[in-house]
Scaffold this motif. Structure first.
Motif, PDB file in Angstrom:
ATOM      1  N   THR A 269       0.841  -1.204   0.000  1.00 54.85           N
ATOM      2  CA  THR A 269       0.000   0.000   0.000  1.00 54.85           C
ATOM      3  C   THR A 269       0.876   1.254   0.000  1.00 54.85           C
ATOM      4  N   PRO A 270       0.566   2.253  -0.842  1.00 52.13           N
ATOM      5  CA  PRO A 270       1.326   3.509  -0.789  1.00 52.13           C
ATOM      6  C   PRO A 270       1.116   4.227   0.541  1.00 52.13           C
ATOM      7  N   LEU A 271       2.156   4.851   1.030  1.00 49.60           N
ATOM      8  CA  LEU A 271       2.075   5.570   2.293  1.00 49.60           C
ATOM      9  C   LEU A 271       0.986   6.640   2.252  1.00 49.60           C
ATOM     10  N   GLY A 272       0.843   7.301   1.119  1.00 44.84           N
ATOM     11  CA  GLY A 272      -0.167   8.351   1.006  1.00 44.84           C
ATOM     12  C   GLY A 272      -1.570   7.852   1.267  1.00 44.84           C
ATOM     13  N   CYS A 273      -1.865   6.636   0.825  1.00 45.18           N
ATOM     14  CA  CYS A 273      -3.182   6.051   1.051  1.00 45.18           C
ATOM     15  C   CYS A 273      -3.419   5.857   2.554  1.00 45.18           C
ATOM     16  N   ALA A 274      -2.411   5.352   3.265  1.00 47.10           N
ATOM     17  CA  ALA A 274      -2.532   5.144   4.708  1.00 47.10           C
ATOM     18  C   ALA A 274      -2.674   6.473   5.447  1.00 47.10           C
ATOM     19  N   LEU A 275      -1.924   7.488   5.040  1.00 45.98           N
ATOM     20  CA  LEU A 275      -2.002   8.793   5.695  1.00 45.98           C
ATOM     21  C   LEU A 275      -3.381   9.418   5.509  1.00 45.98           C
ATOM     22  N   ASP A 276      -3.968   9.236   4.324  1.00 47.23           N
ATOM     23  CA  ASP A 276      -5.305   9.776   4.076  1.00 47.23           C
ATOM     24  C   ASP A 276      -6.331   9.130   5.012  1.00 47.23           C
ATOM     25  N   VAL A 277      -6.228   7.810   5.178  1.00 46.23           N
ATOM     26  CA  VAL A 277      -7.162   7.104   6.057  1.00 46.23           C
ATOM     27  C   VAL A 277      -7.002   7.572   7.498  1.00 46.23           C
TER      28      VAL A 277
ATOM     29  N   TYR B 274       8.693  11.603   6.693  1.00 45.49           N
ATOM     30  CA  TYR B 274       7.748  12.647   6.354  1.00 45.49           C
ATOM     31  C   TYR B 274       8.424  14.007   6.161  1.00 45.49           C
ATOM     32  N   HIS B 275       9.614  14.180   6.685  1.00 41.45           N
ATOM     33  CA  HIS B 275      10.286  15.471   6.627  1.00 41.45           C
ATOM     34  C   HIS B 275      11.784  15.261   6.358  1.00 41.45           C
ATOM     35  N   PHE B 276      12.125  14.917   5.146  1.00 39.96           N
ATOM     36  CA  PHE B 276      13.547  14.774   4.866  1.00 39.96           C
ATOM     37  C   PHE B 276      13.831  15.123   3.417  1.00 39.96           C
ATOM     38  N   ASN B 277      15.084  15.218   3.074  1.00 38.43           N
ATOM     39  CA  ASN B 277      15.531  15.666   1.760  1.00 38.43           C
ATOM     40  C   ASN B 277      14.834  14.891   0.639  1.00 38.43           C
ATOM     41  N   ALA B 278      14.154  15.609  -0.216  1.00 38.68           N
ATOM     42  CA  ALA B 278      13.400  14.959  -1.291  1.00 38.68           C
ATOM     43  C   ALA B 278      14.297  14.129  -2.197  1.00 38.68           C
TER      44      ALA B 278
ATOM     45  N   ARG C 150       4.270  10.217  -0.449  1.00 38.97           N
ATOM     46  CA  ARG C 150       3.066   9.418  -0.645  1.00 38.97           C
ATOM     47  C   ARG C 150       3.335   8.173  -1.481  1.00 38.97           C
ATOM     48  N   ALA C 151       4.408   8.153  -2.245  1.00 39.62           N
ATOM     49  CA  ALA C 151       4.701   7.026  -3.120  1.00 39.62           C
ATOM     50  C   ALA C 151       5.439   5.893  -2.415  1.00 39.62           C
ATOM     51  N   ILE C 152       5.909   6.118  -1.192  1.00 38.43           N
ATOM     52  CA  ILE C 152       6.666   5.092  -0.477  1.00 38.43           C
ATOM     53  C   ILE C 152       5.756   3.929  -0.116  1.00 38.43           C
ATOM     54  N   ARG C 153       6.213   2.726  -0.372  1.00 32.42           N
ATOM     55  CA  ARG C 153       5.440   1.549   0.008  1.00 32.42           C
ATOM     56  C   ARG C 153       5.502   1.365   1.522  1.00 32.42           C
ATOM     57  N   ILE C 154       4.384   0.936   2.081  1.00 37.13           N
ATOM     58  CA  ILE C 154       4.271   0.778   3.532  1.00 37.13           C
ATOM     59  C   ILE C 154       5.375  -0.121   4.095  1.00 37.13           C
ATOM     60  N   GLU C 155       5.733  -1.181   3.368  1.00 37.03           N
ATOM     61  CA  GLU C 155       6.704  -2.135   3.890  1.00 37.03           C
ATOM     62  C   GLU C 155       8.059  -1.497   4.154  1.00 37.03           C
ATOM     63  N   ARG C 156       8.333  -0.334   3.549  1.00 37.99           N
ATOM     64  CA  ARG C 156       9.628   0.315   3.713  1.00 37.99           C
ATOM     65  C   ARG C 156       9.648   1.278   4.896  1.00 37.99           C
ATOM     66  N   VAL C 157       8.498   1.553   5.483  1.00 40.53           N
ATOM     67  CA  VAL C 157       8.467   2.500   6.598  1.00 40.53           C
ATOM     68  C   VAL C 157       7.764   1.944   7.835  1.00 40.53           C
ATOM     69  N   MET C 158       7.180   0.748   7.740  1.00 39.85           N
ATOM     70  CA  MET C 158       6.447   0.223   8.893  1.00 39.85           C
ATOM     71  C   MET C 158       7.408  -0.101  10.040  1.00 39.85           C
ATOM     72  N   LYS C 159       6.868  -0.050  11.248  1.00 49.12           N
ATOM     73  CA  LYS C 159       7.633  -0.276  12.458  1.00 49.12           C
ATOM     74  C   LYS C 159       7.132  -1.522  13.177  1.00 49.12           C
ATOM     75  N   HIS C 160       8.045  -2.170  13.906  1.00 50.56           N
ATOM     76  CA  HIS C 160       7.641  -3.298  14.743  1.00 50.56           C
ATOM     77  C   HIS C 160       7.155  -2.771  16.088  1.00 50.56           C
ATOM     78  N   VAL C 161       6.012  -3.269  16.520  1.00 51.02           N
ATOM     79  CA  VAL C 161       5.463  -2.936  17.840  1.00 51.02           C
ATOM     80  C   VAL C 161       5.025  -4.237  18.497  1.00 51.02           C
ATOM     81  N   ASP C 162       5.416  -4.435  19.741  1.00 52.69           N
ATOM     82  CA  ASP C 162       4.987  -5.637  20.459  1.00 52.69           C
ATOM     83  C   ASP C 162       3.463  -5.624  20.588  1.00 52.69           C
TER      84      ASP C 162
END
Length: 313
Positions: free
Chosen positions: A93-101, A134-138, A241-253
């Motif tokens: 899923t694109p990150l932008g889609c998740a942020l919109d939700v 979300y806030h880094f060098n394009a 918004r184009a980043i795939r979720i798998e590249r930014v998701m975090k592990h949480v117990d």
């Protein structure tokens, strides 16, 4: 790849007899739960035993081929009974889609699952270390976190030429240039001036994205050119918004569904976002936030085979 809701849960209602359950108390609980189910569709009728069953009860249930109810001495809410029905996203899923939700529904987090519902991680702008995405060098985006094909889909780029397909662009070749003459071979160049297309093509650029009111170019041009309807600044701020979720998701117990809600409140007070709740097999059951923990739903209670308050759970 779009977010999808999980099936809704029903409110639990416990059916139980007295504290030292004999056989008729256990049987009464099981049968009452079955009989009440059709009349109360909003409840999940759960027979329980407020104490360990005796040998006669165990023998009878084994002989009948019926599972004995769980032993439960406390019916105050557990996590699995008050967690919210989750909206999930998948790794692609694109990150932008998740942020919109998250913005539209005021969610602090979305769980990431595979097609079988197994929890893989969570995505949240509030998670530790997530600000980087979300806030880094394009210029760090393209090639490292997504490809041009993912960018085209995520921000709605329109192909202006027949050659506007998906050229191979090396990591670090994303360029927002003040001087078009600085173009290097393999660059993807963003510009607001169509007159720059010929220049960057001659210098070996991989493609151009025209922004804002830039005039159109010839469809017959043998060079990849896309058009973005917004300004150059709007495109730059939309790249994540184009980043795939798998590249930014975090592990949480995750949280176990049988954990009492009252024991989770301290952890939720420290955590900036909701927490995922998983079954024993790792499949997602729901999410729990401070909202659910502070005002958990009251379970139903059905008493059978006794009437004394000192004999109840």
């Amino acid at each position: 790849g779009s977010p999808s809701p999980a099936p809704a849960k029903r409110r639990p209602a416990y059916v139980f007899g007295h504290l030292v359950p004999d056989t008729d108390s256990a049987v009464s609980a099981v049968m009452a739960a079955r009989l009440l189910t059709p009349d109360y569709p909003d409840y999940e009728m759960r027979p329980i035993l407020p104490g360990e069953p005796n040998r006669q009860t165990i023998w009878l249930f084994e002989r009948a081929g019926i599972q004995l109810p769980d032993v439960r001495l406390d019916i105050r809410p557990c996590v699995g009974e008050c967690c919210a029905t989750p909206v999930v996203v998948h790794p692609g899923t694109p990150l932008g889609c998740a942020l919109d939700v998250m913005r539209e529904r005021n969610f602090s987090m979305l769980p990431v699952t595979d097609n079988d519902g197994t929890l893989l991680g969570v995505v949240s702008p509030l998670a530790e270390g997530s600000n980087y995405f979300y806030h880094f060098n394009a210029e760090d985006f393209l090639g490292f976190l997504f490809g041009i094909d993912e960018l085209v889909q995520a921000v709605g780029l329109k192909a202006c030429t027949h050659a506007a397909r998906t050229p191979a662009i090396a990591p670090g070749s994303f360029r927002i240039l003040e001087r078009i003459d600085d173009t290097q071979r393999g660059d993807l160049v963003l510009t607001s001036h169509a007159t720059n297309v010929a220049t960057v093509q001659a210098r070996g650029a991989a493609g151009v994205i025209l922004c804002g009111t830039a005039e159109e170019v010839s469809e017959d041009l043998d060079f990849p050119v896309w058009k973005f309807r917004g300004s150059l600044m709007a495109l730059v701020t939309s790249l994540g918004r184009a980043i795939r979720i798998e590249r930014v998701m975090k592990h949480v117990d995750p949280v176990a569904p049988d954990q009492p809600v009252r024991e989770l409140r301290e952890r939720l007070a420290r955590c900036p976002h909701a927490l995922p709740v998983t079954r024993d097999d790792g499949r997602l059951l729901g999410v729990i936030s401070r909202r659910e923990a502070l005002v958990p739903p009251r379970p139903g209670a059905v008493l059978v085979n006794h009437f004394e308050s000192t004999q109840t759970v």
